[in-house]
Design an enzyme around this catalytic site. Structure first.
Site, mmCIF file in Angstrom:
data_model
loop_
_atom_site.group_PDB
_atom_site.id
_atom_site.type_symbol
_atom_site.label_atom_id
_atom_site.label_comp_id
_atom_site.label_asym_id
_atom_site.label_seq_id
_atom_site.Cartn_x
_atom_site.Cartn_y
_atom_site.Cartn_z
ATOM 1 N N GLY A 1 -1.318 66.829 -7.577
ATOM 2 C CA GLY A 1 -2.483 67.285 -6.840
ATOM 3 C C GLY A 1 -2.311 68.620 -6.153
ATOM 4 O O GLY A 1 -3.128 68.995 -5.315
ATOM 5 N N ASP B 1 -15.485 70.267 -19.384
ATOM 6 C CA ASP B 1 -15.397 70.011 -17.942
ATOM 7 C C ASP B 1 -15.195 71.302 -17.170
ATOM 8 O O ASP B 1 -15.201 71.281 -15.927
ATOM 9 C CB ASP B 1 -14.259 69.024 -17.640
ATOM 10 C CG ASP B 1 -12.919 69.496 -18.163
ATOM 11 O OD1 ASP B 1 -12.800 69.662 -19.391
ATOM 12 O OD2 ASP B 1 -11.990 69.718 -17.362
#
Length: 461
Positions: A130, A258
């Protein structure tokens, strides 16, 4: 060609994303970083959303610690989506290292998002940490600043804060420094957002998403055929995006569905490059071995992604109007490409056929001669008459003849035109990063941003 300039405005929070309900994303918590060192704040765009008066301390609280902005999202949202990645459908993606942090209006009244990259893990992180490398954040500053200056619709790098962690990556020297980036963008609703809803056969959510996008981004809340209306607008916006990137000599690198948003604004910069020469096969990503997203194939890639959006919209509309909207892409791309090419040349349009022939002659000359793209536009901007011996060869003969019939659209009055062209080739990108990595010297980056903005001002002058 219209270029949006930041217009000062008061802070105007407007959390429209809430109208889409729980299906749009998942509430998440930002990572607790060991450090928050402010490295970049976008003082060009902060006034446009009423945040220029924040002190550096408050800036870090909001964009490094993610304390909510007043009357805005109480908790960040990791957005849900699917997508085709190199044309392979992936139903296991979503915001894996970012989230939507806030929504607000700019001085033009547009609904803008503040969204992150490198802000910690989410339900969609899979095996990732992340995080974002500091180098990745620095590269995104350079990409977005350069594209904005060249008239391309792009997200803006709003903030970059170093976060004091050591990251390990397989594609760059490790350990490497970490950062969290905030981008200001006109929508983070992706084609992949529609793909997830269609994959789940959620017709109601496809319809709601469509109405939301028409209302919030295109000012068309009341239309008879929402699916076709949205696709028509997305086709035009994405054709403009493809044309703008190509005229800029930019290669995005990862034009997956995306990474294409519903407003045709380029965003999410990973393995990008600017091609020095007009080389159709030039690629930005080392893993793009087949050249799917090569310089000369970007329009094709975006058109293919729009086909996926059209497929999703068949859940709420008839095929024939959707096909008609989809089929407009080649014409709209050509129109935007010619318009943006002439804008960068500084030539006043003469008519569609003449303009098309001029641009075709320029492309042919650039391909055959190997002249640097930025050099070419710098030398010819506002100069329809041939002035430089570098263009005396046979490769430019047809272009010289065509160009002589044109009039300048702008004068070369800005000081930028008395110097050298501003470029953003990989050697300079790496050199700027090396100064940061080795000496913590941010002066070259600061100077480069100033030079890019001077070029942008010259083009808009």
């Amino acid at each position: 060609m219209d270029v949006i300039e930041p217009k000062p405005a008061p802070y105007r929070p407007d959390v429209q994303i809430a109208s889409l309900g729980d299906a749009i994303g998942d509430p998440v918590t930002a990572a607790d970083f060991p450090e928050t060192v402010l490295r970049f704040r976008n003082d060009r765009w902060a006034p446009a959303v009423g945040l220029e008066s924040l002190s550096d301390e408050d800036w870090v609280r909001h964009f490094g610690r993610f304390e909510p902005l007043p009357d805005n999202l109480p908790q960040p949202l990791a957005l849900r989506y699917h997508g085709h990645q190199f044309r392979v459908y992936n139903p296991e993606i979503g915001d894996g290292r970012g989230f939507l942090f806030a929504q607000l209006r700019d001085g033009e009244g547009r609904l803008l998002d503040l969204a992150t990259k490198g802000s910690g893990t989410t339900p969609y992180s899979r095996r990732g940490d992340g995080r974002l490398t500091l180098k990745g954040g620095v590269r995104e500053i350079m990409a977005t600043e350069m594209l904005e200056a060249l008239g391309v619709e792009t997200s803006k790098t709003f903030s970059l804060i170093e976060t004091g962690e050591q990251l390990h990556r397989g594609d760059e020297p490790s350990p490497t420094r970490s950062a969290v980036l905030v981008r200001l963008g006109h929508s983070h609703i992706r084609i992949g957002t529609f793909q997830r809803a269609a994959f789940e056969r959620n017709e109601d959510f496809v319809a709601k998403l469509t109405r939301y996008c028409l209302d919030q981004y295109y000012g068309a809340p009341d239309v008879d055929d929402p699916g076709a209306a949205l696709l028509e607008r997305a086709v035009d916006a994405c054709a403009r995006q493809a044309a703008g990137m190509t005229v800029a000599g930019f290669v995005h690198g990862v034009l997956n569905s995306d990474n294409i948003n519903i407003t045709g604004e380029s965003f999410d910069y990973g393995p990008w490059r600017f091609t020095p020469k007009w080389t159709p096969g030039f690629t930005a990503a080392y893993f793009d071995e087949g050249g799917l997203y090569a310089f000369g194939r970007q329009a094709e890639a975006i058109h293919w992604n729009l086909a996926q959006l059209a497929g999703c919209l068949t859940l709420i509309g008839e095929s024939d109007p959707l096909k008609a909207a989809f089929d407009r892409f080649p014409d709209r791309y050509r129109e935007h490409f010619v318009s943006q090419f002439l804008w960068r040349l500084g030539f006043a349009p003469r008519g569609s056929e003449e303009d098309l022939h001029l641009v075709a002659a320029a492309e042919k000359a650039l391909t055959e001669s190997g002249v640097l793209i930025d050099r070419f536009f710098f030398d010819w901007m506002g100069r329809p008459q041939w002035v430089d011996p570098a263009y005396a060869g046979e490769a430019f003969a047809h272009f010289r003849t065509r160009a002589s019939a044109y009039e300048p659209a702008r004068a070369r009055t800005h000081a930028y035109w008395s110097g050298e062209p501003c470029s953003m080739h990989i050697e300079e990108v790496e050199a700027i990063w090396a100064r940061i990595a080795e000496d913590d010297d941010w002066a070259p980056l600061t100077a480069k941003v100033a030079a890019i903005r001077a070029m942008g001002a010259a083009y808009r002058d």
